[in-house]
Design an enzyme around this catalytic site. Structure first.
Site, PDB file in Angstrom:
ATOM      1  CB  VAL A 248      -0.932   0.007   1.231  1.00 11.06           C
ATOM      2  CG1 VAL A 248      -1.793   1.267   1.238  1.00 11.06           C
ATOM      3  CG2 VAL A 248      -1.807  -1.241   1.238  1.00 11.06           C
ATOM      4  CG  ASP A 249       3.197   4.098  -3.010  1.00 12.20           C
ATOM      5  OD1 ASP A 249       3.315   5.101  -2.303  1.00 12.20           O
ATOM      6  OD2 ASP A 249       3.931   3.879  -3.979  1.00 12.20           O
TER       7      ASP A 249
ATOM      8  N   GLY B  62      -2.444   4.501  -1.150  1.00 12.71           N
ATOM      9  CA  GLY B  62      -3.697   3.999  -0.569  1.00 12.71           C
ATOM     10  C   GLY B  62      -4.869   4.024  -1.548  1.00 12.71           C
TER      11      GLY B  62
ATOM     12  CG  ASP C 109       6.927  -4.425 -11.522  1.00 11.99           C
ATOM     13  OD1 ASP C 109       6.106  -4.050 -10.647  1.00 11.99           O
ATOM     14  OD2 ASP C 109       6.933  -3.972 -12.679  1.00 11.99           O
TER      15      ASP C 109
HETATM   16  C1  PRP Z   1       1.087  -1.660  -6.873  1.00 10.17           C
HETATM   17  C2  PRP Z   1       0.608  -2.554  -5.750  1.00 10.17           C
HETATM   18  C3  PRP Z   1      -0.730  -1.991  -5.396  1.00 10.17           C
HETATM   19  C4  PRP Z   1      -0.616  -0.526  -5.768  1.00 10.17           C
HETATM   20  C5  PRP Z   1      -0.484   0.288  -4.539  1.00 10.17           C
HETATM   21  O1  PRP Z   1       0.597  -2.157  -8.075  1.00 10.17           O
HETATM   22  O2  PRP Z   1       0.544  -3.889  -6.135  1.00 10.17           O
HETATM   23  O3  PRP Z   1      -1.776  -2.617  -6.100  1.00 10.17           O
HETATM   24  O4  PRP Z   1       0.550  -0.374  -6.579  1.00 10.17           O
HETATM   25  O5  PRP Z   1      -0.339   1.641  -4.847  1.00 10.17           O
HETATM   26  P1  PRP Z   1      -1.280   2.778  -4.240  1.00 10.17           P
HETATM   27  O6  PRP Z   1      -1.429   2.509  -2.778  1.00 10.17           O
HETATM   28  O7  PRP Z   1      -0.494   4.040  -4.528  1.00 10.17           O
HETATM   29  O8  PRP Z   1      -2.573   2.738  -4.975  1.00 10.17           O
HETATM   30  P2  PRP Z   1       1.165  -1.690  -9.496  1.00 10.17           P
HETATM   31  O9  PRP Z   1       0.319  -0.583 -10.020  1.00 10.17           O
HETATM   32  O10 PRP Z   1       2.640  -1.429  -9.383  1.00 10.17           O
HETATM   33  O11 PRP Z   1       0.880  -2.931 -10.414  1.00 10.17           O
HETATM   34  P3  PRP Z   1       1.447  -4.426 -10.353  1.00 10.17           P
HETATM   35  O12 PRP Z   1       1.049  -4.994  -9.006  1.00 10.17           O
HETATM   36  O13 PRP Z   1       0.764  -5.107 -11.490  1.00 10.17           O
HETATM   37  O14 PRP Z   1       2.953  -4.360 -10.524  1.00 10.17           O
END
Ligand code: PRP
Length: 175
Positions: free
Chosen positions: A100-101, A103, A157
């Site tokens: 969770v970055d 959110g 990744d």
């Molecule tokens: C990443 C992770 C979460 C999302 C979190 O996915 O897997 O789903 O980002 O970010 P947030 O809290 O800012 O919304 P990503 O978009 O990198 O795709 P992937 O899992 O397919 O690599």
């Protein structure tokens, strides 16, 4: 090319996954089946390890979302690109995320899944970048809090690289 510097070793990850699985198994012991929804792609390894350690009945689903981007900047808007296959109405749902970055992704998913009348929706994330939070979301089961590093491995990744690294590493995207 050098391997990324280790932030969380494979041993530490798996110890924490054991702890999370034990806690989840305890909390859901009297609830019947739990539907684990892995958020693709990043959660596939965490979900595989977590689900195999649970001692409760479980059903595995996957969901995929994408964030709208303006150049390299995420707008915060999220779009569903692949849905679960079975109805979750009346089910206990546990959303499983790698990280969770801001959110926004989890916030969108919780709202969307709750609108389908499940018995409950809880969340489990391996990593949380607390200082990047833009929208508050409840993480019921959390592996590790991390800083603002760019992390790869164990499902995460950088431009599709390093997803299958067995540990969580740090990279500098400028390199
Ligand atoms: C990443 C992770 C979460 C999302 C979190 O996915 O897997 O789903 O980002 O970010 P947030 O809290 O800012 O919304 P990503 O978009 O990198 O795709 P992937 O899992 O397919 O690599």
């Amino acid at each position: 090319m050098q391997n990324p510097e280790t932030l969380i070793s494979e041993k530490k990850i798996l110890e924490r996954v054991d702890e999370l699985a034990a806690q989840i198994s305890l909390d859901y012991a009297d609830k019947g089946e739990v539907v684990l929804i892995g958020v693709l792609k990043g959660a596939f390894i965490f979900l595989a390890d977590l689900s195999r350690r649970l001692s409760i009945p479980r059903h595995i689903e996957f969901i995929a979302v994408t964030s709208y981007e303006h150049g390299s900047v995420r707008s915060g808007a999220v779009r569903l690109v692949m849905d679960v296959r079975r109805s979750i109405e009346g089910k206990h749902v546990l959303v499983v995320e790698d990280i969770v970055d801001t959110g926004h992704t989890l916030h969108y998913l919780i709202d969307m899944l709750k609108s389908r009348n499940p018995a409950s929706v809880r969340t489990c994330a391996l990593l949380h970048k607390e200082h990047k939070t833009e929208v508050d979301v409840e993480i019921d089961y959390l592996g590790f809090r991390i800083g603002d590093e760019w992390v790869v491995g164990y499902g995460l990744d950088y431009d599709e690289k390093d997803r299958t690294l067995p540990y969580i590493g740090i990279i500098d995207p400028e390199d």
